[in-house]
Design a protein around this motif. Structure first.
Motif, PDB file in Angstrom:
ATOM      1  N   LEU A   1     -47.189  24.665 -47.261  1.00 16.66           N
ATOM      2  CA  LEU A   1     -47.974  25.673 -46.816  1.00 16.66           C
ATOM      3  C   LEU A   1     -49.505  25.245 -46.774  1.00 16.66           C
ATOM      4  CD1 LEU A   1     -48.583  28.698 -46.844  1.00 16.66           C
ATOM      5  CD2 LEU A   1     -48.605  28.666 -49.399  1.00 16.66           C
TER       6      LEU A   1
ATOM      7  N   LYS B   1     -50.268  23.998 -43.440  1.00 17.12           N
ATOM      8  CA  LYS B   1     -50.423  24.969 -42.177  1.00 17.12           C
ATOM      9  C   LYS B   1     -51.856  25.680 -42.496  1.00 17.12           C
ATOM     10  CE  LYS B   1     -45.577  26.019 -41.684  1.00 17.12           C
ATOM     11  NZ  LYS B   1     -44.562  26.988 -41.743  1.00 17.12           N
ATOM     12  N   VAL B   2     -52.394  25.968 -43.936  1.00 15.76           N
ATOM     13  CA  VAL B   2     -53.619  26.470 -43.982  1.00 15.76           C
ATOM     14  C   VAL B   2     -54.797  25.675 -43.691  1.00 15.76           C
ATOM     15  CG1 VAL B   2     -55.396  27.229 -45.957  1.00 15.76           C
ATOM     16  CG2 VAL B   2     -52.827  28.025 -45.695  1.00 15.76           C
TER      17      VAL B   2
ATOM     18  N   LEU C   1     -53.534  30.614 -51.306  1.00 13.30           N
ATOM     19  CA  LEU C   1     -52.890  30.139 -50.117  1.00 13.30           C
ATOM     20  C   LEU C   1     -52.293  30.867 -49.404  1.00 13.30           C
ATOM     21  CD1 LEU C   1     -51.987  26.399 -51.390  1.00 13.30           C
ATOM     22  CD2 LEU C   1     -53.592  26.889 -49.761  1.00 13.30           C
TER      23      LEU C   1
ATOM     24  N   TYR D   1     -52.875  32.546 -45.627  1.00 11.79           N
ATOM     25  CA  TYR D   1     -52.129  32.334 -44.497  1.00 11.79           C
ATOM     26  C   TYR D   1     -51.709  33.779 -44.023  1.00 11.79           C
ATOM     27  CZ  TYR D   1     -47.865  31.115 -42.190  1.00 11.79           C
ATOM     28  OH  TYR D   1     -46.679  31.062 -41.098  1.00 11.79           O
ATOM     29  N   ARG D   2     -51.421  34.540 -44.900  1.00 10.70           N
ATOM     30  CA  ARG D   2     -51.028  35.959 -44.486  1.00 10.70           C
ATOM     31  C   ARG D   2     -52.194  36.693 -43.745  1.00 10.70           C
ATOM     32  NH1 ARG D   2     -47.529  36.889 -49.636  1.00 10.70           N
ATOM     33  NH2 ARG D   2     -45.563  35.869 -48.848  1.00 10.70           N
TER      34      ARG D   2
ATOM     35  N   ASN E   1     -54.630  34.797 -41.906  1.00 11.18           N
ATOM     36  CA  ASN E   1     -54.667  34.376 -40.507  1.00 11.18           C
ATOM     37  C   ASN E   1     -53.428  34.945 -39.663  1.00 11.18           C
ATOM     38  OD1 ASN E   1     -55.579  32.130 -38.599  1.00 11.18           O
ATOM     39  ND2 ASN E   1     -53.370  31.421 -39.069  1.00 11.18           N
ATOM     40  N   GLU E   2     -52.179  35.090 -40.114  1.00 11.91           N
ATOM     41  CA  GLU E   2     -51.233  35.906 -39.388  1.00 11.91           C
ATOM     42  C   GLU E   2     -51.389  37.384 -39.000  1.00 11.91           C
ATOM     43  OE1 GLU E   2     -48.017  34.150 -38.580  1.00 11.91           O
ATOM     44  OE2 GLU E   2     -49.370  32.648 -38.951  1.00 11.91           O
TER      45      GLU E   2
END
Length: 108
Positions: A20, A23-24, A51, A55-56, A58-59
């Motif tokens: 994770l 990805k971040v 984190l 991530y969420r 950005n999505e």
């Protein structure tokens, strides 16, 4: 059923915190003056909840607005009909979760 903890969510969705964090790191920009290795280490040592939030965010931005730059532009146009370059530059430095909060306030 009880809500899963951030650790359980990370393990279920990404396998490990390291995956994770990778990805971040891929979509965040290191602040000026910070070494890339230090930045990566700082991201890797963040909490699982933080984190996941990054991530969420950005999505959601990519799905609903296309990119962070497009979201900044939409917020600027919602606030200033003719645009405002200084305001847009300031917004560009904000975090993605903060931009989503501002977009919600201006109903963008």
């Amino acid at each position: 059923m009880a809500k899963k903890s951030p650790l359980q969510q990370v393990r279920d969705e990404f396998g490990s915190k390291a995956e994770l964090a990778e990805k971040v790191v891929s979509f965040l920009d290191a602040p000026e003056g910070e070494d890339a290795a230090d930045f990566k280490h700082r991201i890797e040592t963040m909490s699982n909840a933080k984190l996941l939030r990054l991530y969420r965010s950005n999505e959601r931005i990519n799905k609903e607005y296309g990119s962070k730059a497009e979201l900044v532009e939409k917020i600027t146009k919602a606030r200033f009909a003719g645009g405002n370059a200084d305001y847009q530059a300031k917004l560009s430095g904000f975090t993605m979760p903060k931009l989503l909060d501002i977009a919600k306030r201006f109903k963008v």
